[in-house]
Design a protein around this motif. Structure first.
Motif, PDB file in Angstrom:
ATOM      1  N   LEU A 578       0.839  -1.193   0.000  1.00  0.00           N
ATOM      2  CA  LEU A 578       0.000   0.000   0.000  1.00  0.00           C
ATOM      3  C   LEU A 578       0.878   1.248   0.000  1.00  0.00           C
ATOM      4  O   LEU A 578       1.841   1.346   0.768  1.00  0.00           O
ATOM      5  CB  LEU A 578      -0.905   0.004   1.234  1.00  0.00           C
ATOM      6  N   ARG A 579       0.504   2.203  -0.852  1.00  0.00           N
ATOM      7  CA  ARG A 579       1.263   3.453  -0.927  1.00  0.00           C
ATOM      8  C   ARG A 579       0.365   4.674  -0.772  1.00  0.00           C
ATOM      9  O   ARG A 579       0.830   5.694  -0.273  1.00  0.00           O
ATOM     10  CB  ARG A 579       2.036   3.541  -2.248  1.00  0.00           C
ATOM     11  N   ASN A 580      -0.862   4.604  -1.224  1.00  0.00           N
ATOM     12  CA  ASN A 580      -1.796   5.715  -1.096  1.00  0.00           C
ATOM     13  C   ASN A 580      -3.153   5.175  -0.675  1.00  0.00           C
ATOM     14  O   ASN A 580      -3.651   4.206  -1.247  1.00  0.00           O
ATOM     15  CB  ASN A 580      -1.938   6.481  -2.416  1.00  0.00           C
ATOM     16  N   VAL A 581      -3.746   5.817   0.308  1.00  0.00           N
ATOM     17  CA  VAL A 581      -5.049   5.413   0.833  1.00  0.00           C
ATOM     18  C   VAL A 581      -5.922   6.653   0.937  1.00  0.00           C
ATOM     19  O   VAL A 581      -5.471   7.706   1.404  1.00  0.00           O
ATOM     20  CB  VAL A 581      -4.914   4.744   2.217  1.00  0.00           C
ATOM     21  N   VAL A 582      -7.169   6.535   0.498  1.00  0.00           N
ATOM     22  CA  VAL A 582      -8.150   7.609   0.615  1.00  0.00           C
ATOM     23  C   VAL A 582      -9.395   7.037   1.263  1.00  0.00           C
ATOM     24  O   VAL A 582      -9.928   6.015   0.819  1.00  0.00           O
ATOM     25  CB  VAL A 582      -8.499   8.217  -0.763  1.00  0.00           C
ATOM     26  N   LEU A 583      -9.860   7.682   2.325  1.00  0.00           N
ATOM     27  CA  LEU A 583     -11.089   7.281   3.008  1.00  0.00           C
ATOM     28  C   LEU A 583     -12.115   8.397   2.826  1.00  0.00           C
ATOM     29  O   LEU A 583     -11.880   9.540   3.235  1.00  0.00           O
ATOM     30  CB  LEU A 583     -10.828   7.035   4.495  1.00  0.00           C
ATOM     31  N   ARG A 584     -13.246   8.069   2.202  1.00  0.00           N
ATOM     32  CA  ARG A 584     -14.336   9.013   1.994  1.00  0.00           C
ATOM     33  C   ARG A 584     -15.641   8.339   2.404  1.00  0.00           C
ATOM     34  O   ARG A 584     -15.981   7.283   1.874  1.00  0.00           O
ATOM     35  CB  ARG A 584     -14.425   9.453   0.527  1.00  0.00           C
ATOM     36  N   ASP A 585     -16.336   8.944   3.342  1.00  0.00           N
ATOM     37  CA  ASP A 585     -17.612   8.405   3.825  1.00  0.00           C
ATOM     38  C   ASP A 585     -17.449   6.961   4.300  1.00  0.00           C
ATOM     39  O   ASP A 585     -18.268   6.094   3.990  1.00  0.00           O
ATOM     40  CB  ASP A 585     -18.678   8.490   2.728  1.00  0.00           C
ATOM     41  N   TYR A 586     -16.350   6.707   5.005  1.00  0.00           N
ATOM     42  CA  TYR A 586     -16.050   5.402   5.601  1.00  0.00           C
ATOM     43  C   TYR A 586     -15.812   4.311   4.559  1.00  0.00           C
ATOM     44  O   TYR A 586     -15.885   3.122   4.867  1.00  0.00           O
ATOM     45  CB  TYR A 586     -17.176   4.969   6.550  1.00  0.00           C
TER      46      TYR A 586
END
Length: 592
Positions: A578-586
């Motif tokens: 994993l290098r990039n993680v985005v959390l939007r609205d869980y």
């Protein structure tokens, strides 16, 4: 009477007049018989319009002053015209049968202004995405410079798999409420959010002490889905302190003991009194052997889920039975060399190379282990004799010079040497052979450097739980508030930086905690220790494990039940991490 000027021609026209006449003729021809719209637009644009995509007006072919011109010039596309480069697939195909079965939209990562540029720089390569099969037809979507071309395949009646090539910044990731398991060690995490991280600064003495006690007693803390005021939540701050703790051996505060691979420059000039003292080196290795054995015993009794052994040449990951989908204790070593693998064979350690399909006399056996050294040598000698038997049959064995045995051996082992120090050289040891590996590592003289800044220094042991001779350490956390430029001026951007040897359980605990504190919305950039990224490969399993039984057996391993459930999953990231993680609205979106 007009004077006659030498070289003057009454029919001569200046260049502007010639251009004006040509434009006039083109307009008159277009007014007389204007071709249909389908002929004046490129096929790609027509297909996009059929799919219902919003496109900008097509540039006129008549130049600045031209109207809707015709002729061959009308179909020419302006190379400087910028079509809509954020395409969206139409919810329904335009034809009748398509409305009965609407196509699933292509999942794209949510746009993140802070990380777009970083993702484009880090991932220029291309990869392959599998398209979902349809029952009666398939819509194939191909991204070409921001334009979607949709073509319908009427002959696709069965479930087929077609591969579509995307550039890396456009690759969608699977949306999920949980991240995939990542067994690589991270050296740095950078979280960004529109909500502040001030609650992570300046913990009170009582909160710090409570966090330490929660870690030592393996207290399970379940936070609410959303915390209204994180700064006033003492439970959040104690859990944050608990998530930052790890255990280390040896502990030398003036030396950076992770990472060890390529750390000579950072250690240069540091005091190392053991480098020229054999007695002190023996004491250090004796204490290290006790700690290493203690960790393995905890792992064997399922009181420790996993641990890392970090040497100056390679890293070893020991995992308890039940983790990563395996019913046996496993050990992954990366990177390795031919010399190390040869020494392991000589010690009777059975291992396999999961990323190498061995052929010929070095083919793997049915049990997944490589042939023994004696069998391999015998088969190799037979091959050498057979390779020159045809010369004797022809009677020219004395006239042709045979290559010496050393050259033959080097040529046959060329492929082994080429994969040294590469991710493909990862070695897998399973079951009782991990105990043999333990003894091999304790007695191996090549485990410790004999020269340089790391000379005489034992390998680093990293564990999520306490063990004999271990020292409790803390990951470093720092929050920063900055102003970032936006369309309407400047806006606040908040970030939280975590540095240190961040193991898989810490990563999962931190993401669970921030999901509650940041109301289910944040982004993160992860920096892995590259030699450990290959630990995410999927291993061949003999049987499917019962997760309920696994969780029951590993209840006392010191991990949160949700973290244990994630680490029990089969790894899916392969040689990447994993290098990039985005959390939007869980909902998580991630890139590797």
């Amino acid at each position: 009477m007009a004077l006659s000027v030498p070289g003057y021609s009454p029919g001569f026209r200046k260049p502007p007049e010639v251009v004006r006449l040509r434009r006039k003729r083109a307009r008159s021809r277009g007014a007389a018989a204007s071709p249909p719209r389908e002929l004046t637009e490129p096929a790609a644009r027509r297909a996009a319009l059929v799919a219902g995509l919003p496109l900008r007006p097509f540039p006129a072919a008549g130049g600045r002053g031209g109207g809707s011109g015709g002729g061959p010039a009308a179909a020419r596309r302006n190379p400087f015209a910028r079509l809509d480069n954020r395409p969206r697939v139409a919810a329904e195909p335009p034809d009748g049968p398509a409305r009965e079965q609407p196509e699933a939209p292509v999942p794209f990562l949510d746009s993140n202004q802070e990380n777009d540029l970083l993702w484009e720089e880090k991932f220029p390569e291309r990869t392959t995405v599998t398209e979902l099969p349809q029952k009666h037809f398939a819509w194939k979507v191909v991204l070409q410079r921001g334009l979607i071309i949709s073509t319908r395949d009427e002959n696709t009646a069965s479930a087929k798999t077609s591969h579509v090539s995307f550039s890396e910044p456009d690759i969608p990731s699977s949306k999920s409420t949980e991240l995939p398991v990542d067994w690589s060690i991270k050296t740095r995490l950078l979280f960004t959010s529109s909500q502040p991280f001030t609650w992570a600064d300046h913990l009170k003495a009582q909160e710090e002490a409570q966090g330490l006690v929660q870690h030592c007693r393996a207290t399970e803390v379940t936070l609410p889905k959303s915390i209204q005021d994180p700064k006033l939540s003492s439970e959040l701050r104690c859990t944050f302190q608990q998530s930052l703790i790890y255990w280390l051996h040896p502990a030398l505060s003036w030396l950076p003991l992770f990472p060890r691979i390529g750390a000579d420059r950072k250690m240069a000039g540091k005091t190392s009194p053991w480098s020229n003292d054999a007695t002190l080196q023996h004491v250090l290795m004796s204490d290290w052997s006790v700690s290493f054995t203690s960790l393995y015993n905890l792992l064997k009794t399922k009181l420790c889920p996993y641990f890392y052994v970090c040497t100056y040449q390679f890293t070893v990951l020991f995992r308890a039975a039940g983790l990563a989908g395996s019913d046996l204790i496993t050990a992954l070593i990366s990177p390795t060399t031919r010399g190390l693998r040869e020494a392991m064979r000589n010690e009777g350690i059975e291992f396999s190379l999961p990323l190498i399909k061995e052929s010929g006399h070095k083919k793997e056996t049915a049990s997944g282990t490589s042939l023994g050294y004696g069998e391999e040598q015998a088969i190799s000698d037979e091959d050498e004799e057979e390779s020159f038997s045809w010369l004797e049959e022809m009677g020219v064995q004395d006239k042709i010079k045979k290559p010496d045995i050393l050259s033959i051996k080097l040529r046959k082992e060329k492929h082994e040497v080429q994969m040294d120090h590469r991710p493909e050289s990862v070695v897998l040891v399973k079951g009782i052979n991990t105990f043999t590996l333990l003894n091999f590592l304790i007695n191996s003289k090549s485990l410790v450097a004999t020269s340089g800044p790391q000379a005489g220094l034992p390998p680093t042991l990293l564990s999520p739980v306490a063990f004999r001779g271990a020292t409790m350490q803390m990951l470093k956390a720092r929050s920063v508030n900055v102003k970032t430029q936006a369309l309407s001026g400047y806006r606040d951007q908040f970030s939280l930086e975590i540095t240190g040897p961040i193991m898989p359980h810490s990563l999962h605990s931190l993401t669970m905690l921030l999901k509650s504190s940041q109301s289910g919305s944040f982004s993160a950039v992860l920096y892995p220790h590259e030699p450990t990224a290959v630990f995410n490969i999927c291993l061949q399993m003999d049987k499917v494990l019962d997760m309920e039984v696994v969780h029951k057996e590993l209840t006392n391993c010191g991990l949160h039940p949700n973290t244990l459930e994630q680490l029990s999953q089969i790894p899916l990231l392969g040689k990447s991490s994993l290098r990039n993680v985005v959390l939007r609205d869980y909902i998580y979106n991630w890139r590797s």
